[in-house]
Design an enzyme around this catalytic site. Structure first.
Site, short mmCIF file in Angstrom:
data_model
loop_
_atom_site.label_atom_id
_atom_site.label_comp_id
_atom_site.label_asym_id
_atom_site.label_seq_id
_atom_site.Cartn_x
_atom_site.Cartn_y
_atom_site.Cartn_z
N LYS A 187 46.26 54.54 39.67
CA LYS A 187 45.17 54.13 38.12
C LYS A 187 44.33 54.44 39.11
O LYS A 187 44.15 54.63 40.14
CB LYS A 187 45.83 52.80 38.32
CG LYS A 187 46.50 52.41 37.43
CD LYS A 187 46.96 50.63 37.32
CE LYS A 187 48.01 50.37 38.73
NZ LYS A 187 48.44 48.67 38.54
N THR A 220 38.73 41.62 38.35
CA THR A 220 39.33 41.83 38.17
C THR A 220 41.07 41.66 38.61
O THR A 220 42.11 42.39 38.77
CB THR A 220 38.91 43.22 38.76
OG1 THR A 220 39.18 43.07 40.38
CG2 THR A 220 37.88 44.22 38.12
N GLY A 222 44.02 40.09 38.66
CA GLY A 222 45.43 40.33 37.74
C GLY A 222 45.40 41.55 37.31
O GLY A 222 46.21 41.70 35.69
N THR A 223 44.62 42.61 36.97
CA THR A 223 44.72 43.57 36.21
C THR A 223 46.53 44.47 36.08
O THR A 223 47.03 44.75 35.46
CB THR A 223 43.85 45.02 36.49
OG1 THR A 223 43.82 45.05 38.72
CG2 THR A 223 42.01 44.16 36.38
N GLY A 224 46.75 44.38 37.30
CA GLY A 224 47.83 45.33 38.28
C GLY A 224 48.66 43.99 36.56
O GLY A 224 49.69 45.50 36.75
N CYS A 225 49.28 43.19 37.11
CA CYS A 225 50.24 42.25 36.43
C CYS A 225 49.82 42.15 35.38
O CYS A 225 51.44 42.96 34.38
CB CYS A 225 49.88 41.04 37.32
SG CYS A 225 49.80 40.37 38.83
#
Length: 542
Positions: A187, A220, A222-225
């Site tokens: 990412k 940002t 929690g963007t990965g979750c």
């Protein structure tokens, strides 16, 4: 990961992906399973969650982590597998090596068709979320996975586990993909520049880049979750990783653009999981919600004896004349309320409300007085009519106190909407119908257009109102609809009139009765001249 195709139900493939998140919690809702479930729902999936860790965190960081006994983790997993067919699984924070081993054992036994591993090792805030033993145990999970979605810090950890010291993100992703035979999403959120490009790397080293604009926000959390859960849901629907990643990235970009408006937390706030869904849906009209809320009262209104008799021409002429006498009282006061709304409005809105007040005066003068011809011109104000006017008077008092006509505008709106709605349902009166002029007046297309315009203006006021004011507007509208029903029931209280046989009612209404504050059964017949409040007395309140 190699696995068979997903199950069918009754010979068909389910259209709503059933997605299981195995992860930790976030009490502020921006990350962990709370974010996972929001992301799954935003892709029209059915979300499930097994809790691996209870995390005391907020947008500013992690405070503590409690890992329940793994026996309970195993019971949670078994409860899902024993009952539900799972199309895709996403794993997030696993916490300890023992937790990782239980999850790996469970996934080996049940082998979902699609498995996305978000190797939650380092939070957006920089906090380490996985102990070193657990990081090593993750290699067994990677062997089962289809896709791994590390952030930049996690990608460096994974590259180290793969035996690579690569510093370039694409080189690190290739090393991880090759070592663990898994797709890796590298990412670009931590890069600099105007774009935030993600790269999907396969075990053979091929790369597909998914370009995207960089959204200027610090929210940002929690963007990965969220991204990994969205991908898991979308791949279960489309069956293709590139489609899933591309669609999920577009969704997350919209969620990031809406993040600042949420105003959640004082640190790195969450993304707006519903931004794309909200943009795709029609904006709900507040006035439509009010109208739907009043559906039961509207049904009773149309069923009342007065309107049935008016429609079929069997209504007693004296009863109708008594009704018109009260309507004259009402319209005189109502005209003043419309003028008050006009005075508190500007531009086209002020012009509309002024014109409506003038039309109200003309209606009282022309239609009613011509009909009454002096026979009921001196009828005093009936308690039912007085109750309605008292309600409108209270809304006018609110306008005088607050300097805002929103509540009063909501209160006067049902006189437009209910009568236009009744007129539409009464239809066209045949030639020779005794009440043709009345039915025609309220079924007139111009009146329907005025009702629609009044509704739009009140909708604008509701859109600018805060929730507290909007709630007072809703209650004013609801009460006015109830008063409209009571007013239509009022003629049945006149001397010689047949009782209203509407199911569930005792016929004791009027514009008093239910919802007016007047006890049912106290309205009686029209009082003799001089009894009760006069129209002028009520007008003193407006």
């Amino acid at each position: 990961m190699t696995a068979g195709m997903g199950p069918t139900v009754g010979g068909r493939v389910p259209q709503v992906p059933r997605v299981l998140s195995i992860a930790g919690t976030d009490p502020t809702g921006g990350a962990g399973i709370q974010a996972d479930l929001k992301a799954i729902a935003a892709q029209d999936g059915y979300g499930m969650a097994v809790v691996t860790a209870l995390v005391a965190q907020n947008t500013r960081g992690v405070r503590s982590v409690h890992v329940p006994d793994v026996a309970f983790l195993r019971e949670q997993l078994d409860a899902v597998w024993d009952d539900v067919t799972v199309d895709a699984v996403k794993t997030g924070m696993l916490g300890t090596a023992e937790v990782v081993r239980v999850v790996v054992e469970s996934l080996r036994a049940h082998r979902p068709r699609w498995l996305v591993v978000d190797p939650v090792m380092v939070a957006t805030s920089g906090d380490r979320l996985l102990d070193p033993d657990a990081e090593a145990a993750m290699t067994d999970l990677f062997a089962l996975a289809d896709l791994v979605t590390p952030n930049r810090d996690e990608l460096r950890v994974l590259a180290d586990l793969a035996g690579s010291d690569a510093t370039d993100p694409l080189d690190a992703a290739r090393a991880v993909a090759r070592r663990f035979d898994v797709r890796v999403l590298a990412k670009g959120g931590h890069d600099a520049g105007p774009t935030s490009d993600d790269a999907l790397v396969t075990p053979d080293g091929s790369v597909r880049v998914f370009p995207g604009p960089r959204v200027a926000t610090t929210n940002t959390h929690g963007t990965g979750c969220s991204l990994s859960s969205a991908i898991a849901t979308l791949v279960a629907r489309h069956g293709d990783w590139e489609l899933a990643v591309g669609a999920a990235k577009q969704w997350l970009t919209a969620a990031l653009r809406g993040a600042d408006a949420l105003e959640v937390g004082q640190g790195h706030g969450p993304v707006d999981h519903n931004a794309a869904v909200r943009a795709a849906l029609p904006v709900p009209r507040t006035t439509d919600l009010w109208w739907t809320d009043a559906a039961a009262v509207l049904d009773e209104t149309l069923a009342c004896s007065f309107l049935r008799g008016l429609a079929d021409g069997t209504l007693d002429a004296e009863v109708f004349a008594g009704y018109l006498a009260q309507d004259v009282h009402y319209l005189r006061a109502y005209e003043q309320h419309l003028r008050t709304v006009a005075a508190g409005s500007t531009g086209d809105a002020a012009t509309f409300w002024t014109t409506a007040s003038e039309g109200c005066a003309a209606e009282a003068r022309d239609l009613h007085h011509r009909r009454l011809a002096g026979s009921h011109a001196d009828d005093p104000l009936h308690p039912a009519c007085a109750a309605y006017l008292a309600h409108l008077g209270a809304a006018a008092d609110d306008a005088a106190t607050t300097g805002d006509v929103a509540v009063l505008a909501a209160a006067v709106l049902p006189c437009f909407r209910v009568y236009a709605w009744v007129g539409e349902r009464l239809g066209t009166a045949p030639v020779g119908h005794p009440f043709a002029d009345w039915i025609t007046a309220y079924g007139d297309p111009d009146f329907a257009a005025s009702s629609a315009r009044a509704t739009d203006l009140v909708e604008e006021l509701a859109g600018r109102a805060d929730p507290e004011l909007r709630g007072r507007m809703a209650r004013a509208f609801r009460e006015s609809v109830a008063q409209e029903l009571a007013f239509f029931r009022m003629p049945e209280q006149f001397a010689g009139a047949a009782p209203d046989r509407t199911e569930g009612q005792d016929g004791a209404g009027g514009r008093g009765g239910a919802g007016t504050g007047l006890p049912a059964g106290t309205l009686g017949t029209i009082a003799p001249t001089g009894a009760g409040p006069t129209a002028d007395a009520v007008s003193d309140r407006v």
